[in-house]
Write an enzyme that holds these catalytic residues in place. Structure first.
Site, mmCIF file in Angstrom:
data_model
loop_
_atom_site.group_PDB
_atom_site.id
_atom_site.type_symbol
_atom_site.label_atom_id
_atom_site.label_comp_id
_atom_site.label_asym_id
_atom_site.label_seq_id
_atom_site.Cartn_x
_atom_site.Cartn_y
_atom_site.Cartn_z
ATOM 1 N N THR A 171 5.098 -1.245 -3.238
ATOM 2 C CA THR A 171 6.270 -1.451 -2.548
ATOM 3 C C THR A 171 6.146 -0.595 -1.085
ATOM 4 O O THR A 171 5.212 0.524 -0.875
ATOM 5 C CB THR A 171 7.361 -0.684 -3.073
ATOM 6 O OG1 THR A 171 7.480 -1.183 -4.519
ATOM 7 C CG2 THR A 171 8.633 -0.998 -2.330
ATOM 8 N N ARG A 199 10.793 -11.235 -13.640
ATOM 9 C CA ARG A 199 11.308 -9.725 -13.647
ATOM 10 C C ARG A 199 11.563 -9.334 -12.225
ATOM 11 O O ARG A 199 10.993 -9.610 -11.244
ATOM 12 C CB ARG A 199 10.126 -8.847 -14.147
ATOM 13 C CG ARG A 199 10.517 -7.421 -14.166
ATOM 14 C CD ARG A 199 10.029 -6.659 -12.884
ATOM 15 N NE ARG A 199 9.991 -4.979 -12.682
ATOM 16 C CZ ARG A 199 9.629 -4.581 -12.074
ATOM 17 N NH1 ARG A 199 9.482 -4.961 -10.469
ATOM 18 N NH2 ARG A 199 9.663 -3.072 -11.953
ATOM 19 N N VAL A 200 12.866 -8.670 -12.024
ATOM 20 C CA VAL A 200 13.116 -8.135 -10.644
ATOM 21 C C VAL A 200 13.116 -6.752 -11.017
ATOM 22 O O VAL A 200 13.876 -6.108 -11.917
ATOM 23 C CB VAL A 200 14.442 -8.582 -10.546
ATOM 24 C CG1 VAL A 200 15.147 -7.969 -9.200
ATOM 25 C CG2 VAL A 200 14.467 -10.320 -10.313
ATOM 26 N N ASP A 202 13.548 -2.630 -8.786
ATOM 27 C CA ASP A 202 14.468 -2.112 -8.029
ATOM 28 C C ASP A 202 14.925 -2.357 -6.681
ATOM 29 O O ASP A 202 15.849 -2.134 -5.869
ATOM 30 C CB ASP A 202 14.358 -0.359 -8.246
ATOM 31 C CG ASP A 202 12.765 -0.247 -7.482
ATOM 32 O OD1 ASP A 202 11.944 -0.642 -7.887
ATOM 33 O OD2 ASP A 202 12.782 0.686 -6.451
ATOM 34 N N GLY A 223 8.389 3.102 -6.515
ATOM 35 C CA GLY A 223 8.064 3.789 -7.729
ATOM 36 C C GLY A 223 8.507 2.926 -8.918
ATOM 37 O O GLY A 223 8.782 1.570 -8.701
ATOM 38 N N HIS A 224 8.431 3.380 -10.194
ATOM 39 C CA HIS A 224 8.657 2.638 -11.419
ATOM 40 C C HIS A 224 9.969 1.905 -11.080
ATOM 41 O O HIS A 224 11.233 2.722 -11.489
ATOM 42 C CB HIS A 224 8.675 3.516 -12.450
ATOM 43 C CG HIS A 224 8.544 2.855 -13.765
ATOM 44 N ND1 HIS A 224 9.532 3.136 -14.850
ATOM 45 C CD2 HIS A 224 8.361 1.385 -13.990
ATOM 46 C CE1 HIS A 224 9.238 2.424 -15.798
ATOM 47 N NE2 HIS A 224 8.672 1.303 -15.337
ATOM 48 N N GLY A 225 10.373 0.609 -11.074
ATOM 49 C CA GLY A 225 11.530 0.009 -10.804
ATOM 50 C C GLY A 225 12.615 0.342 -12.002
ATOM 51 O O GLY A 225 13.672 0.434 -11.419
HETATM 52 N N1 GLY Z 1 9.327 -0.340 -7.027
HETATM 53 C C1 GLY Z 1 8.868 -1.712 -7.081
HETATM 54 C C2 GLY Z 1 8.922 -2.421 -8.398
HETATM 55 O O1 GLY Z 1 9.192 -1.547 -9.647
HETATM 56 O O2 GLY Z 1 9.330 -3.524 -8.722
#
Ligand code: GLY
Length: 314
Positions: A171, A199-200, A202, A223-225
Site C-alpha cells: 500500500t 478479497r477486498v 482495508d 498494514g494487515h487489512g
Molecule cells: N493494507 C492493504 C491490504 O491489506 O489490502
C-alpha cells in the site's frame, strides 16, 4: 489568513528488504515533492494527494498500480480511496483490473457519481464509459511481484505474521492540508500477496484505509487489512485526536491498540487541522516523507529522521 500547507506520504509498512530501501525512499520523496508543488501553487489538498499517489502508483517499487502484488490466481486486483475533509465526500474503487491509476478512478467516482464505492464488473464498465486509461495485466506485473507470489507458495506463512517479513509488500498513501485549511487523504493498493480472488482489504474502506475531516485531520493507513478493518484504524486515530492527543500520540495509541486487540501490525501518516503531522509504524520499516515550510523530512527505520531543505519550494 493562509495556512502553511503540509503533505505526508507513506510507501507501505512492511519489512522492506535492503535492496528496496533506497528506491522506496526516493519514491516517497518524489511523491512528496509532487504533492507539495500542487499545494504551494495554491492547489487543493485533494489535488495534492491524488497527484502524489499517482507518482507512487507509477513507481514499480510499491504495491499499487504498477508493481502491485498478485492474488491467488496470479492476477492483479486493485483498491483505492480518496476523501475530502471539507464535506466528507469520498470515492473508492475495489477489485478493479487493468487500471494504472486507481486513485484517479476513485476521484472520478467521488466527483461524477452519486455513489461512494464501485467494484467488480460495474466499476469496469464505468471505467470504460469514462475513458479511464486501461493497461494489460502484464504492464502492471513486475518480476518482484512474481517472486513474492512464488515465495508465498513455497513457505505458506500466516498472513498476519507476514507483515513483519520480507514476503509481503503493502500500500501507498498521502495526507495533506492546503492553504485554505482543507485536509484530504488518498490510499491505493494491490492488497496482499496470494489474497483470494475478490478479497477486498482495508484500503478502499472509509475509516479504515483512510479518513479526512476538516474538524480534526486526515489519515492514510497501511498494514494487515483484516486487522485494520477490525479496529477502523484511520478513524480511531482521529478519535484519539478528538480526545486531545497529538497526531503522534494518537497514531501510536491506535497502532498499539491494533496489536493488543487483534495482533495486527501496520503504519500510517496523519496531519491535523492545524498542520501538525506524524508518520508512525509497528512493522520493521515504512518509507515515509513529509514537506512543510520547504523542509523535506523522511525516514525508513523506526525513529530515523532525515531532513533536506528544498530551496525551490520556499
Ligand atoms: N493494507 C492493504 C491490504 O491489506 O489490502
Amino acid at each position: 489568513m493562509d495556512l502553511k500547507p503540509v503533505i505526508v506520504i507513506h510507501g507501505g509498512a512492511w519489512a522492506i528488504p535492503d535492496h528496496l530501501a533506497e528506491c522506496s525512499k526516493i519514491g516517497v520523496k518524489n511523491a512528496a515533492k509532487c504533492g507539495y508543488s500542487v499545494l504551494v501553487n495554491r492547489g487543493s489538498s485533494m489535488q495534492a494527494v491524488e497527484s502524489a499517489v499517482r507518482v507512487l502508483e507509477d513507481d514499480i517499487s510499491f504495491d499499487a498500480g504498477h508493481g502491485a502484488v498478485l492474488n491467488a490466481d496470479g492476477d492483479v486486483e486493485l483498491d483505492a480511496v480518496i476523501m475530502d475533509g471539507k464535506n466528507l465526500a469520498a470515492g473508492s474503487v475495489s477489485c478493479i483490473k487493468n487500471i494504472s491509476n486507481p486513485i484517479t478512478f476513485a476521484r472520478t467516482v467521488l466527483e461524477k457519481t452519486s455513489h461512494t464505492m464501485l467494484t467488480g464488473k460495474g466499476a469496469d464498465a464505468y471505467a470504460e464509459k469514462m475513458n479511464i486509461a486501461r493497461v494489460s495485466r502484464d504492464e502492471l506485473v513486475t518480476e518482484h511481484a512474481i517472486q513474492e507470489w512464488e515465495q508465498y507458495h513455497k513457505y505458506k506463512q500466516s498472513v498476519t505474521n507476514l507483515f513483519n517479513t520480507e514476503k509481503v509488500h503493502d500500500t501507498v498513501g498521502a495526507v495533506a492540508i492546503d492553504c485554505q485549511g482543507n485536509v484530504s487523504c488518498a490510499t491505493s493498493t494491490g492488497g496482499i500477496t496470494n489474497k483470494m480472488v475478490g478479497r477486498v482489504g482495508d484500503s478502499p474502506i472509509i475509516g479504515c484505509g483512510g479518513y479526512a475531516d476538516n474538524h480534526v485531520g486526515a489519515v492514510s493507513t497501511t498494514g494487515h487489512g483484516e486487522s485494520i478493518m477490525k479496529v477502523t484504524l484511520a478513524r480511531l486515530v482521529l478519535f484519539y485526536m478528538e480526545q486531545g492527543e497529538t497526531p503522534q500520540k494518537a497514531a501510536d495509541q491506535a497502532l498499539e491498540y491494533m496489536i493488543n486487540r487483534v495482533h495486527g501490525r501496520g503504519g500510517l501518516v496523519v496531519v491535523s487541522k492545524n498542520g501538525q503531522w506524524a508518520a508512525r509504524f509497528t512493522t520493521k520499516r515504512m518509507a515515509w516523507a513529509s514537506i512543510q515550510d520547504g523542509v523535506l523530512t523522511f525516514g525508513l527505520n523506526p525513529d530515523e529522521i532525515f531532513q533536506e531543505s528544498l530551496d525551490n519550494f520556499s
